[in-house]
Design an enzyme around this catalytic site. Structure first.
Site, PDB file in Angstrom:
ATOM      1  N   GLY A 186      64.351  43.019   2.496  1.00 18.93           N
ATOM      2  CA  GLY A 186      63.554  42.329   1.507  1.00 18.93           C
ATOM      3  C   GLY A 186      62.738  43.559   0.678  1.00 18.93           C
TER       4      GLY A 186
ATOM      5  N   GLY B  46      55.706  43.607  -3.427  1.00 20.39           N
ATOM      6  CA  GLY B  46      55.017  44.513  -4.103  1.00 20.39           C
ATOM      7  C   GLY B  46      54.279  45.593  -3.246  1.00 20.39           C
TER       8      GLY B  46
ATOM      9  N   GLY C 214      56.186  47.108  -0.326  1.00 19.07           N
ATOM     10  CA  GLY C 214      56.930  47.948  -0.166  1.00 19.07           C
ATOM     11  C   GLY C 214      58.504  47.306   0.208  1.00 19.07           C
ATOM     12  N   ILE C 215      59.207  48.205   0.902  1.00 18.49           N
ATOM     13  CA  ILE C 215      60.485  47.612   1.239  1.00 18.49           C
ATOM     14  C   ILE C 215      60.790  47.649   2.731  1.00 18.49           C
ATOM     15  CG2 ILE C 215      63.139  48.288   1.159  1.00 18.49           C
ATOM     16  CD1 ILE C 215      62.450  50.009  -1.465  1.00 18.49           C
ATOM     17  N   VAL C 216      61.534  46.496   3.070  1.00 14.86           N
ATOM     18  CA  VAL C 216      61.593  46.397   4.622  1.00 14.86           C
ATOM     19  C   VAL C 216      62.947  46.412   4.852  1.00 14.86           C
ATOM     20  CG1 VAL C 216      61.510  44.719   6.494  1.00 14.86           C
ATOM     21  CG2 VAL C 216      59.719  44.818   4.837  1.00 14.86           C
TER      22      VAL C 216
ATOM     23  N   ASP D 129      47.523  35.486   4.407  1.00 14.66           N
ATOM     24  CA  ASP D 129      48.628  35.282   3.591  1.00 14.66           C
ATOM     25  C   ASP D 129      49.586  34.460   4.437  1.00 14.66           C
ATOM     26  OD1 ASP D 129      50.227  35.305   1.390  1.00 14.66           O
ATOM     27  OD2 ASP D 129      51.152  37.260   1.856  1.00 14.66           O
TER      28      ASP D 129
END
Length: 714
Positions: free
Chosen positions: A419, A422, A424-426, A540
C-alpha cells in the site's frame, strides 16, 4: 344433537360433513407446512444438550418465533443454529422451505450425507456447514442454486470429486471446501465460470490433475488462494500472475513441477508459497532448473540460450575467447582504478591528519607520525558522541534480540507493494528462509534529528501486546528511513467489512468474529493508553489501521508513525501543522502522538477540529465509530438521499425516528437472532463512546471490562 343430525343425514353425507369439519380444524389450529418441515428436521436431531429446539412446538401455527428461525413475509428465510452441539442428521425436508435463503449449522455434530433434496430450496444464498461430521459426495443438484453466494463445507468428511454442475453457481463469492477428502480434478471452466469468487480455499484435500489456467480469471480474490496440501500436478500456470498482487497464492505440498513463473502476482514471491513441491525449480527456490527446461521469464525469447551452451564451431569458440579476454582486461582495469581511489582517500585523510597536528608536529621525527595518523583515522568514543546527528548511519538497528536477519538479507529479499499513503510505501518482504516482514519507508531528509528519531522509535519498539503490531527493527540514513514490522497476513478491517476498493463486499463476518475483533481492538487500545511504557494516543484509529491475523485476530498498526515521519522529513503535514504538532510534543513530552486525522474522515472526534492537543478521548470516539461500522457494515460517511452525514449522526437519526433494529443492522446479522441481546449491548457501548462531550466518554479500560463481561456471560 350430533346423533340426531347423523341419523337424519344419509351415511355418505355424514362422513363428508365430518371430513370437512376436521379439515377446517386442522387449518385453524394446526402447524403450517414450513413448520412441519422443521419438525422433521428436529426429529433427525438425536441430542440437543443446549435445548436449542425446546420451543419448537407442533402446536404453534407457524415457526417464526422458534429459536434459530428468521421469517420474512411470514415465510422461513433463515435457519441459524451454530455451535449448539446438535447431534443428528440433516433432514431432506428442509428443501421444501421455498423461501429459505440462509442455513448456518456450523460447529455442530451433524453426520450422514448431504441430502440432494436440500437443494430444492432454490433461493438459498448461503450454506454454512463447516465443523461437522458430514460425509459422502457433494450432490450434483447443487448446480441448481443459481443464487448461492457462500458455500462453506470445510472441516467435514466429504469425499469424491466436485460435481461439474458447481460452475453453474456463477454468483458464488466464497467457496470453502478445505479439510475434507475431496478428490479428482477441478471442473472444466472452474475459474472462468466462478469469476465472482472473493474467497477460495480448497486446501487439505486430495485434489489432483493440473491447476486450471482459468483460475487466473479470479481477479476479485482476496486474502489467500488456498490450494495447499493436495495432489495438484503439472506446472504452475503463468495465468496465476493475473491475480491481485495482494493475494497470497499458497501452493505448498502438492506435486507441482517445472519453473516458477515470474510474472505479475507470482513475481518476487518468497519460497514459502512453493515448498513441498520437489519438482519445482528456479527463483525464488534454491534449486535451479535443469538446462533443458525453458526459462519462465516472459521477457526472454524462447529460442534464447546462454553462450556457454551454444555450438562448438570455430567462430563461436573465437568469439567466446575474445569476450573472455575483454572481460579479463576490464576486471583488471577496474581493480587498478579502485586501488588508486582507495590510495587517494587514504592520502587525503593523511594530509588532514598532518594539518590538524600543527606546526609542532611538522618538526617531529618520522617514528612519531604513525601515532598521530592512528589517532586521526580512528574515531574515539567521546569524539563520535559529540555530534551524533551529523553522522550518516547505515546499519539495521534491532529492537528485538530474536531478529534473525541483517540489512543485506533484507535488501536482497523478494518484495512487493502492499500500500501507499502520504507517509510512505509499505512493502511485503519475504526473506530467503521464508520469514515474512512488512517494511514501511519514511522518506528522505531529517539528517539533523537522528537522536530524536532514535529515542521515539526505540520507545515504540518496547510496546509488546497481542493486539498491537510489533516493530522489530529500523534503519536510518539521510536518503532512507525504514521501519520493519511483523507481517500480518489477512489485510485490514476495512477491506474485511466492505471489500477492497472497486469490488463488492467481502464474505460477511459472523457476530462471533466481529465481537472478537471489537474485544481485541479495545484491549490493544487500553494497553496503549494506560499500561505501555508511555501513555500513548494513537490519533488515527480507523479500520484501515486495524490489521487481521490468520485467525482474524486484530492488530492495531501505525501508532506513532506520523511523528516518526515528521522527524524523518517525510511528514504528510503542511508546515504549519508540523510546527503545531512539534510545539505540542515539546509541551507534553510524556505522551506519544499519532498523526492528526483528516477532517471529515468520519472517525474524528468533534473537538479534534478545535484543539491541537490530541487526547485519549479522541481514540475512544474513533473506537465507537468502528463499533457502529461493525454492527451496520455501513461506511463512516453515509449518503442519505443527496445529503452526506457521518455514521454517528445517522445512528442518532435512526434512534430519533424509532426505526427497528433490523434497519440499522448488517442484513447478515439479522440471521443470528440469538445474538440480538449482545448486539444491543454493544450498540449501547458504541453510543456512549461517541458522545459529543469527551468527558462523558468512558476510558478504554472500562470499555474492555464491559466487553469482557459480555463475552464471558455467554
Amino acid at each position: 344433537m350430533a346423533s340426531s343430525l347423523s341419523s337424519s343425514l344419509p351415511c355418505p353425507l355424514f362422513f363428508l360433513f365430518l371430513l370437512c369439519n376436521t379439515s377446517l380444524l386442522l387449518v385453524v389450529g394446526g402447524l403450517n407446512s414450513e413448520g412441519t418441515a422443521l419438525i422433521s428436521f428436529k426429529a433427525g436431531i438425536r441430542d440437543d444438550p443446549a435445548g436449542s429446539l425446546r420451543n419448537w412446538n407442533s402446536s404453534d401455527q407457524d415457526p417464526c418465533s422458534w429459536n434459530g428461525i428468521t421469517c420474512r413475509g411470514g415465510s422461513v428465510a433463515a435457519l441459524s443454529l451454530p455451535k449448539k452441539k446438535l447431534v443428528g442428521y440433516l433432514s431432506s425436508a428442509l428443501g421444501s422451505l421455498r423461501s429459505l435463503r440462509h442455513v448456518n449449522l456450523r460447529n455442530n455434530r451433524l453426520f450422514g450425507s448431504l441430502p440432494a433434496s436440500l437443494f430444492a430450496a432454490r433461493q438459498l444464498q448461503s450454506l454454512v456447514l463447516y465443523g461437522n461430521f458430514l460425509s459422502g459426495s457433494l450432490p450434483p443438484e447443487i448446480g441448481e442454486l443459481l443464487y448461492l453466494q457462500s458455500l462453506d463445507l470445510s472441516g467435514n468428511l466429504f469425499a469424491g470429486p466436485i460435481p461439474s454442475s458447481l460452475i453453474h453457481c456463477k454468483r458464488l463469492k466464497a467457496l470453502v471446501l478445505s479439510h475434507n477428502n475431496f478428490t479428482g480434478s477441478l471442473p472444466l471452466g472452474f475459474g472462468g465460470s466462478l469469476a465472482e469468487l472473493e474467497k477460495l480455499d480448497l486446501s487439505y484435500n486430495g485434489f489432483s490433475g493440473p491447476i486450471p489456467t482459468d483460475v487466473g480469471n479470479l481477479t476479485n480474490l482476496q486474502g489467500t488462494l488456498g490450494l495447499s496440501h493436495n495432489r495438484f500436478s503439472g506446472s504452475i500456470p503463468p495465468s496465476l500472475g493475473n491475480l491481485p498482487e495482494t493475494v497470497y497464492i499458497d501452493l505448498t505440498y502438492n506435486n507441482l513441477s517445472g519453473p516458477v513463473p515470474q510474472n505479475g502476482a507470482l513475481e518476487n514471491r518468497g519460497p514459502t508459497a512453493f515448498i513441498g513441491n520437489p519438482g519445482l525449480c528456479g527463483p525464488p527456490l534454491k534449486n535451479s532448473c535443469p538446462p533443458e527446461v525453458p526459462s519462465s521469464n516472459p521477457f526472454r525469447p524462447i529460442n534464447y540460450s546462454p553462450p556457454a551452451l551454444e555450438g562448438n564451431s570455430t567462430h563461436s569458440g573465437s568469439s567466446s575467447s575474445r569476450l573472455s579476454n575483454a572481460a579479463v582486461i576490464a576486471f583488471v582495469a577496474s581493480d587498478v582504478v579502485g586501488i588508486g581511489l582507495i590510495a587517494l582517500v587514504f592520502f587525503y585523510f593523511y594530509c588532514k591528519a598532518i594539518a590538524s597536528v600543527g606546526a609542532k608536529e611538522d618538526g617531529e621525527t618520522s617514528e612519531k607520525r604513525p601515532k598521530g595518523r592512528k589517532e586521526c583515522m580512528c574515531f574515539r568514543k567521546e569524539d563520535s558522541e559529540t555530534s551524533p546527528d551529523s553522522i550518516e548511519h547505515h546499519e539495521l538497528v534491532s529492537l528485538d534480540r530474536n531478529v534473525p536477519f541483517d540489512l543485506d538479507e533484507l535488501l536482497k529479499a523478494s518484495a512487493f507493494v502492499l500500500g501507499k499513503s502520504g507517509i510512505g510505501i509499505v512493502y511485503k518482504v519475504v526473506l530467503d528462509d521464508g520469514l515474512t516482514l512488512a517494511v514501511r519507508t519514511l522518506g528522505e531528509g531529517g539528517s539533523q534529528r537522528f537522536k530524536e528519531f532514535q529515542t521515539e522509535v526505540e520507545a515504540i519498539g518496547k510496546v509488546r501486546h497481542p493486539n498491537i503490531v510489533t516493530l522489530r527493527a529500523y534503519y536510518w540514513s539521510i536518503n532512507e528511513k525504514l521501519l520493519i514490522y511483523d507481517y500480518i497476513p489477512n489485510g485490514n478491517l476495512s477491506a474485511m467489512i466492505h471489500g477492497k476498493t472497486g469490488t463488492r463486499n467481502s464474505t460477511p463476518l459472523s457476530w462471533e468474529v466481529r465481537l472478537k475483533i471489537m474485544k481485541g481492538i479495545a484491549k490493544g487500545l487500553a494497553f496503549l493508553h494506560e499500561i505501555s511504557p508511555k501513555k500513548y494516543v494513537h490519533g488515527d484509529l480507523k479500520p484501515n489501521n486495524v490489521l487481521l491475523g490468520p485467525d482474524v485476530e486484530p492488530y492495531i498498526s501505525d501508532f506513532g508513525v506520523g511523528h516518526l515521519a515528521n522527524i524523518a522529513g517525510g511528514s504528510p503535514f503542511l508546515q504549519s501543522d508540523r510546527i503545531a504538532v512539534e510545539k505540542i510534543q515539546g509541551q507534553h513530552s510524556d505522551v506519544a502522538f499519532g498523526p492528526i486525522m483528516s477532517k471529515g474522515s468520519g472517525y474524528q472526534a468533534p473537538e479534534a477540529s478545535m484543539m491541537l492537543k490530541p487526547s485519549q478521548k479522541w481514540d475512544v470516539y474513533s473506537f465507537g465509530v468502528i463499533l457502529l461500522e461493525l454492527i451496520s457494515s455501513r461506511s463512516p460517511l453515509v449518503l442519505l438521499d443527496t445529503v452526506e452525514m457521518d455514521l454517528v449522526s445517522w445512528f442518532h437519526l435512526c434512534i430519533e425516528e424509532k426505526k427497528p433494529l433490523s434497519d440499522v443492522l448488517d442484513p447478515f446479522l439479522a440471521q443470528e437472532l440469538d445474538t440480538e441481546d449482545e448486539i444491543i449491548a454493544v450498540l449501547k457501548i458504541a453510543l456512549v463512546c461517541v458522545q459529543a462531550n469527551p468527558e462523558k466518554r468512558p476510558s478504554m479500560r472500562h470499555v474492555t471490562d464491559t466487553l469482557e463481561r459480555l463475552i464471558n456471560r455467554n
